[in-house]
Design an enzyme around this catalytic site. Structure first.
Site, PDB file in Angstrom:
ATOM      1  N   ASP A   1      12.493 -51.228 -15.146  1.00 45.87           N
ATOM      2  CA  ASP A   1      12.261 -49.958 -14.456  1.00 45.87           C
ATOM      3  C   ASP A   1      13.544 -49.398 -13.863  1.00 45.87           C
ATOM      4  O   ASP A   1      13.619 -48.231 -13.526  1.00 45.87           O
ATOM      5  CB  ASP A   1      11.144 -50.051 -13.402  1.00 45.87           C
TER       6      ASP A   1
ATOM      7  N   ARG B   1      22.964 -57.781 -22.792  1.00 45.25           N
ATOM      8  CA  ARG B   1      22.497 -57.835 -21.401  1.00 45.25           C
ATOM      9  C   ARG B   1      21.129 -58.475 -21.260  1.00 45.25           C
ATOM     10  O   ARG B   1      20.683 -58.772 -20.160  1.00 45.25           O
ATOM     11  CB  ARG B   1      22.564 -56.460 -20.726  1.00 45.25           C
TER      12      ARG B   1
ATOM     13  N   PRO C   1      23.428 -43.225 -39.954  1.00 42.30           N
ATOM     14  CA  PRO C   1      22.743 -42.148 -39.223  1.00 42.30           C
ATOM     15  C   PRO C   1      21.307 -41.928 -39.718  1.00 42.30           C
ATOM     16  O   PRO C   1      20.519 -41.266 -39.050  1.00 42.30           O
ATOM     17  CB  PRO C   1      23.611 -40.914 -39.480  1.00 42.30           C
TER      18      PRO C   1
ATOM     19  N   GLU D   1      32.259 -41.726 -46.121  1.00 47.15           N
ATOM     20  CA  GLU D   1      30.925 -41.185 -46.416  1.00 47.15           C
ATOM     21  C   GLU D   1      29.838 -42.254 -46.364  1.00 47.15           C
ATOM     22  O   GLU D   1      28.679 -41.982 -46.669  1.00 47.15           O
ATOM     23  CB  GLU D   1      30.926 -40.499 -47.788  1.00 47.15           C
TER      24      GLU D   1
HETATM   25  N1  SAH Z   1      27.850 -38.203 -44.844  1.00 45.65           N
HETATM   26  C1  SAH Z   1      27.628 -39.540 -44.376  1.00 45.65           C
HETATM   27  C2  SAH Z   1      28.310 -39.710 -43.026  1.00 45.65           C
HETATM   28  C3  SAH Z   1      28.624 -41.101 -42.769  1.00 45.65           C
HETATM   29  S1  SAH Z   1      29.251 -41.304 -41.182  1.00 45.65           S
HETATM   30  C4  SAH Z   1      26.140 -39.792 -44.228  1.00 45.65           C
HETATM   31  O1  SAH Z   1      25.388 -38.829 -44.152  1.00 45.65           O
HETATM   32  O2  SAH Z   1      25.717 -40.947 -44.213  1.00 45.65           O
HETATM   33  C5  SAH Z   1      30.226 -42.724 -41.429  1.00 45.65           C
HETATM   34  C6  SAH Z   1      29.641 -43.988 -40.882  1.00 45.65           C
HETATM   35  O3  SAH Z   1      29.445 -43.850 -39.497  1.00 45.65           O
HETATM   36  C7  SAH Z   1      28.297 -44.404 -41.434  1.00 45.65           C
HETATM   37  O4  SAH Z   1      28.438 -45.170 -42.597  1.00 45.65           O
HETATM   38  C8  SAH Z   1      27.710 -45.215 -40.305  1.00 45.65           C
HETATM   39  O5  SAH Z   1      28.121 -46.571 -40.386  1.00 45.65           O
HETATM   40  C9  SAH Z   1      28.333 -44.605 -39.067  1.00 45.65           C
HETATM   41  N2  SAH Z   1      27.437 -43.706 -38.320  1.00 45.65           N
HETATM   42  C10 SAH Z   1      27.579 -42.379 -38.129  1.00 45.65           C
HETATM   43  N3  SAH Z   1      26.617 -41.880 -37.342  1.00 45.65           N
HETATM   44  C11 SAH Z   1      25.825 -42.916 -37.009  1.00 45.65           C
HETATM   45  C12 SAH Z   1      24.653 -43.046 -36.215  1.00 45.65           C
HETATM   46  N4  SAH Z   1      24.100 -42.007 -35.608  1.00 45.65           N
HETATM   47  N5  SAH Z   1      24.105 -44.273 -36.081  1.00 45.65           N
HETATM   48  C13 SAH Z   1      24.649 -45.348 -36.707  1.00 45.65           C
HETATM   49  N6  SAH Z   1      25.751 -45.279 -37.461  1.00 45.65           N
HETATM   50  C14 SAH Z   1      26.342 -44.090 -37.622  1.00 45.65           C
END
Ligand code: SAH
Length: 235
Positions: free
Chosen positions: A180, A165, A99, A127
């Site tokens: 577009d 794609r 994330p 986590e």
């Molecule tokens: N507390 C952790 C939460 C991990 S979420 C943190 O802040 O990193 C668990 C897993 O979900 C992550 O390791 C990632 O691989 C995936 N994940 C969660 N949200 C994501 C996002 N918006 N984009 C990409 N991977 C995501």
């Protein structure tokens, strides 16, 4: 393109990539789909659990320094990677779902499709993933949006879908790829007059006019080059 997904939930992901256009493209690669022969796409899955050297195939452990939850350990992921990519190959990109990563977008999808032969996607759970995996594999952290999901599977599938794609032959109709189209989301199909709860919802008259220049201008919200043409058709 060879896509390698490292995930604790391969079956859930495979159900998606074996369906619809992605499934067809992979079949075509194996030479079974006559119409789409020559499409180059394979999606392979590796479950870290299958490569864990710990007792009970353990893949996670408590975080050093404290904190909530569990962390995916490096060893099972690195071992899975070694099975996916036994030798270093050129044009390989390793993306770790996170994330906090670089925001994935259409430009990145196109760039990956054009320049990558081996795409490795690592889906995290719990986590997250031991930070040394990123360091050792030279992985790039990629986020699919400003929200936190419970795992990296949906982000990995999102990336596969958006990248695939752009691989020639994956979409049956290459016209659908026009960029577009992504912005002009106004589409209608039969019936011309949809009746829902006794109310009429007709298709905009202009789409039935057959006047391509007018229709394109209308879709883009621009003035019609030949407005009289539409008026003529109105009863
Ligand atoms: N507390 C952790 C939460 C991990 S979420 C943190 O802040 O990193 C668990 C897993 O979900 C992550 O390791 C990632 O691989 C995936 N994940 C969660 N949200 C994501 C996002 N918006 N984009 C990409 N991977 C995501």
């Amino acid at each position: 393109m060879n896509i390698h997904v490292i995930t604790l939930f391969p079956e859930a992901c495979k159900a998606y990539t074996d369906a619809s256009v992605l499934g067809r493209a992979q079949v075509a690669e194996k030479g079974k789909g006559a119409k789409q022969k020559g499409v180059q796409l394979s999606v392979n899955y590796y479950n870290p659990r299958d490569y864990s050297t710990e007792r009970h195939s353990k893949v996670d452990d408590k975080p050093f320094g404290g904190g909530p939850g569990m962390v995916m350990a490096a060893q099972p992921i690195l071992s899975a990677y070694k099975v996916a990519m036994p030798r270093a190959k050129k044009n390989t990109r390793v993306l770790m779902m996170s994330p906090r990563g670089r925001k994935f977008d259409q430009a990145m999808a196109k760039e990956l499709a054009a320049s990558t032969d081996n795409l490795v996607l690592i889906a995290g759970r719990y986590e997250g993933i031991d930070a040394r995996v990123k360091e050792i594999l030279g992985a790039e952290e990629v986020s699919v949006g400003d929200y936190v999901l419970t795992g990296g599977e949906l982000p990995a599938l999102t990336i596969i879908d958006a990248v695939a794609r752009h691989i020639p032959g994956v979409l049956g109709d290459i016209d659908s790829l026009e960029d577009d189209r992504a912005t002009s989301g106004i589409t209608y199909t039969k019936p011309v007059d949809l009746v829902y709860k006794k109310k009429h919802y007709p298709v905009p008259e202009i789409l039935l006019s057959g006047h391509t220049a007018n229709i394109n201008a209308w879709r883009e919200g621009k003035p019609l080059p030949d407005p009289k043409h539409v008026l003529k058709r109105k009863k």
